[in-house]
Design a protein around this motif. Structure first.
Motif, short mmCIF file in Angstrom:
data_model
loop_
_atom_site.label_atom_id
_atom_site.label_comp_id
_atom_site.label_asym_id
_atom_site.label_seq_id
_atom_site.Cartn_x
_atom_site.Cartn_y
_atom_site.Cartn_z
N LEU A 1 -2.83 2.54 9.14
CA LEU A 1 -2.95 3.79 9.70
C LEU A 1 -4.44 4.27 9.67
O LEU A 1 -5.09 4.14 8.66
CB LEU A 1 -1.95 4.91 9.02
CG LEU A 1 -0.61 4.67 9.02
CD1 LEU A 1 0.03 5.83 8.46
CD2 LEU A 1 -0.11 4.75 10.61
N GLY A 2 -5.00 4.71 10.90
CA GLY A 2 -6.33 5.08 10.86
C GLY A 2 -6.58 6.55 10.82
O GLY A 2 -5.54 7.33 11.27
N ASN A 3 -7.55 7.05 10.51
CA ASN A 3 -8.11 8.34 10.42
C ASN A 3 -6.93 9.30 9.54
O ASN A 3 -6.48 10.29 10.08
CB ASN A 3 -7.94 9.03 11.85
CG ASN A 3 -8.93 8.29 12.66
OD1 ASN A 3 -10.40 8.11 12.06
ND2 ASN A 3 -9.09 7.86 13.76
N VAL A 4 -6.62 8.67 8.57
CA VAL A 4 -5.91 9.50 7.70
C VAL A 4 -6.58 10.34 6.92
O VAL A 4 -7.71 10.22 6.40
CB VAL A 4 -5.21 8.48 6.82
CG1 VAL A 4 -4.29 9.04 5.50
CG2 VAL A 4 -4.01 7.33 7.33
N THR A 5 -5.90 11.66 6.58
CA THR A 5 -6.46 12.81 6.08
C THR A 5 -5.63 13.37 5.06
O THR A 5 -4.37 13.20 4.98
CB THR A 5 -7.14 13.90 7.15
OG1 THR A 5 -6.03 14.27 7.86
CG2 THR A 5 -7.97 13.14 8.30
N PRO A 6 -6.21 14.09 4.05
CA PRO A 6 -5.48 14.97 3.18
C PRO A 6 -4.64 15.78 3.89
O PRO A 6 -4.60 16.39 4.90
CB PRO A 6 -6.47 15.86 2.37
CG PRO A 6 -7.79 15.07 2.64
CD PRO A 6 -7.72 14.46 3.72
#
Length: 452
Positions: free
Chosen positions: A343-348
């Motif tokens: 998964l790309g661009n994972v954020t909190p």
């Protein structure tokens, strides 16, 4: 109660095991207590020799034991062999160093003599997980038995075949009857075991929920506990790193044991200047991994150990994508098998960032700079370990204070080593296994003071 061990690759039954009755359990607990009275008086050198022999038995039967691991929980066979051999290593390590670790510790005071003596405490209950069914047990058993304690194993129900073989290793090595016993019991009997007068401590490797429950029971009965729980390790890549080397290590750090490891790298925190290069190369490397029957020599990715584990991972993937993560590879599940997924661009705020993902899911996270990378790393309730990849070793060491985890590895994946203490902070648990620290966790450090 009957327990069935099921091969997660083909859903075929591997074994069938009958739970101990209350009477049988009481007998085993009493036997452990009686065995302790004689085992503690066996000279340390003799105890070390028996554990050394256990290590040799592991090596002699590596194929048999590795096959059982693979059949019960789906680990690729090459990794299962490596696990058995690592168990032999930990036996050798404590056999070679046990006498030194347990020697009297002389402390200069105003006494004629003052020192610390290391005495065994009794039976230690080990509640162990399925993901490394041999290794987790032996890293507890080798130091615990050498210290003069007796061991009681309550293993995960899906690997009771492995538990039986482990007990046989100690029997074949000549360890006296009752010193190490396998308990085929339901988790509802845990409190009864901990409460028994024979049991003086409990060590658990497992989930946060299981750890909390066992710690509560141990506290209620005033018994010492050691917890090795979950993790959400960060793998930080600085923009000066050797990206090819970082990717090679990262693939192993995430995909070993199909990602089913508390110390696996789960959050890949990348300085944005190298984000695209790392993600592209990492994706290519993961795509090339061969998935299939874990008994095949060339298989790198097998099934997860149970369908509910694959279901949970799939849920985390879907929820993260729904919240804005980019599906770069994989994402599909069939029964116990879950595709290696990136998964790309994972954020909190996404499960792939906030939660422990126990399977082949890699979360790619952008960081503006080094400070931001460490801030993201610390944004976790877990604290097992962190990896940093960089060419600037001196600078990386200077950042160790920014890491609250129990381990900080530079240019290497976080891993356990018999020679180094292992354990976490925060919700990853407390206490230390391995090294000298591990053998001293379950002894009475008795102060001796002599005045002439």
């Amino acid at each position: 109660m009957e327990f069935k061990s099921i091969n997660p690759y083909n859903n075929q039954q591997v074994g069938n095991y009958t739970a101990l009755t209350e009477v049988e359990l009481d007998k085993k607990l009493s036997k452990s207590q009686k065995a302790f009275t004689t085992w503690r008086n066996v000279p340390i050198a003799e105890r070390c020799a028996l554990i050394k022999k256990a290590g040799q038995i592991l090596r002699n039967h590596v194929e048999e034991y590795a096959k059982m691991i693979t059949l019960e929980m789906g680990k690729p066979i090459a990794e299962s062999r490596a696990e058995v051999n690592k168990c032999a290593w930990v036996c050798d390590y404590y056999a070679d160093n046990g006498e030194t670790f347990l020697a009297n510790e002389i402390i200069a005071t105003d006494a004629a003599q003052s020192f610390v003596k290391h005495d065994p405490i009794g039976a230690v209950l080990a509640i162990m997980p399925w993901n490394f069914p041999f290794w987790q047990v032996f890293r507890f058993a080798a130091p615990t038995l050498i210290a003069g304690n007796t061991g009681l194993l309550k293993h995960a129900p899906n690997v009771f075949g492995s538990a039986k073989l482990i007990e046989e290793v100690f029997t074949k090595a000549g360890v006296p009857d009752g010193v190490f016993q396998n308990l085929i019991v339901h988790h509802e009997q845990t409190e009864k075991i901990i409460a028994h007068t024979a049991v003086q401590a409990v060590t658990l490797t497992g989930s946060e929920r299981a750890g909390s429950a066992v710690a509560e029971i141990a506290g209620k009965h005033i018994k010492k506990s050691l917890l090795e729980l979950g993790g959400n390790n960060a793998f930080i890549v600085w923009d000066d790193a050797d990206i090819d080397a970082a990717v090679k290590t990262a693939v192993v750090a995430r995909m070993l044991n199909c990602g089913q490891s508390c110390i696996a790298a789960k959050r890949f925190i990348l300085i944005e200047r190298i984000y695209d290069e790392f993600v592209t190369k990492f994706t290519q490397a993961v795509r090339a991994l061969n998935a299939g029957n874990p008994l095949d020599e060339d298989t790198k990715v097998g099934p997860l150990a149970r369908k509910d584990l694959a279901d949970q991972l799939q849920k985390q993937v879907k929820e993260s994508v729904k919240l804005g993560a980019e599906l770069l590879l994989g994402g599909h599940q069939k029964d116990c098998y879950h595709e290696p997924t990136i998964l790309g661009n994972v954020t909190p705020g996404m499960p792939a960032f906030d939660q422990e993902t126990f399977g082949p899911l890699a979360a790619m996270i952008k960081a503006k700079d080094i400070e931001h990378a460490f801030a993201l790393s610390e944004q976790s309730t877990y604290g097992l370990g962190v990896t940093v990849f960089t060419k600037n070793i001196k600078k990386a060491i200077s950042y160790a204070d920014k890491v609250s985890d129990g381990a900080y590895f530079i240019n290497e994946l976080v891993k356990s080593d018999p020679r180094l203490p292992f354990g976490g902070t925060k919700k990853s648990g407390y206490g230390r296994e391995l090294s000298k620290d591990g053998i001293l966790e379950f002894v009475n450090r008795k102060t001796i003071y002599v005045k002439n």
